[in-house]
Write a protein that holds these residues in place. Structure first.
Motif: not given
Length: 240
Positions: A131, A134-135, A138, A167, A170-172, A175, A204
């Motif tokens: 995660e 990925h984040i 991003h 987005w 939401e990803e944070y 995770a 984030e």
């Protein structure tokens, strides 16, 4: 058509004023490059348990602070000497605001580096690294694109960055839920998983600051403040 062709910051009678504005933009982008590298290296230090790289990121924070002071001074002098009109004043004031965002991104990178050192000593956390990668990728993309939107005065690209912020949030949250579930299943991992949670929170925040820079780009180009406005309103501003 993108707004990069509408770069009107550089057509003054005074060549000296043109040079001063160009220097301000150049120094801002240079600071942005340093901060972007800080975040990237902090993530890499975490993933590789590289304490030496983490220390380098922390040491670089002094350079970022110095660049912030230099840009603030340069912008203040331009306002005092040139008494810029509305269009140019938007550029100078926006740079002052965006410099503050870059400095805070540097602070987040320093936090990640500090947590990377902690985890390197304790042993990697059993979850959360996928995660983080990925984040991290991003928000690094958002930061890079925000700096590019500034360089080209591209309000359409800036708007796309603003949309991506949702987005990342939401990803944070997804995770964080995964890590919380894992910690409840095995309390022995709480300390290390909490460190990863703080890393995700820092990333984030990097996305938030990239979004702030994008909002200021729109203000520079369009002359309207889109902070705290619904996305539909921001779209109308950019479309005008």
């Amino acid at each position: 058509m993108p707004n990069s062709k509408d770069d009107v910051y550089g057509d003054h009678i005074s060549h000296k004023f043109n040079d001063e504005l160009m220097e301000l933009k150049t120094e801002f982008l240079k600071m942005g490059g340093v901060v972007e590298s800080q975040v990237e290296q902090a993530i890499q230090a975490l993933m590789d348990s590289d304490g030496q790289l983490a220390e380098q990121v922390r040491a670089r924070d002094k350079d970022v602070d110095q660049m912030e002071r230099g840009l603030d001074e340069e912008a203040t002098l331009i306002i005092a000497r040139r008494q810029p009109t509305a269009r140019d004043l938007r550029l100078v004031v926006s740079v002052i605001k965006m410099v503050a965002d870059l400095e805070r991104v540097g602070d987040e990178a320093k936090k990640i580096a500090k947590l990377a050192l902690k985890l390197a000593e304790e042993g990697q956390a059993p979850r959360g690294y996928v995660e983080v990668r990925h984040i991290g990728n991003h928000v690094l993309g958002m930061l890079h694109d925000a700096l590019d939107a500034f360089a080209r005065l591209d309000s359409e690209q800036a708007l796309r960055i603003m949309k991506e912020d949702k987005w990342v949030d939401e990803e944070y949250q997804a995770a964080a839920r995964t890590l919380l579930t894992f910690m409840m299943e095995d309390t022995r991992n709480i300390s290390r998983c909490m460190s990863v949670m703080w890393v995700l929170r820092a990333l984030e925040r990097v996305g938030d600051h990239a979004c702030n820079i994008a909002e200021n780009v729109i203000f520079m180009v369009k002359g309207e403040d889109v902070r705290h406005t619904p996305m539909e309103e921001a779209e109308k501003v950019v479309g005008r």
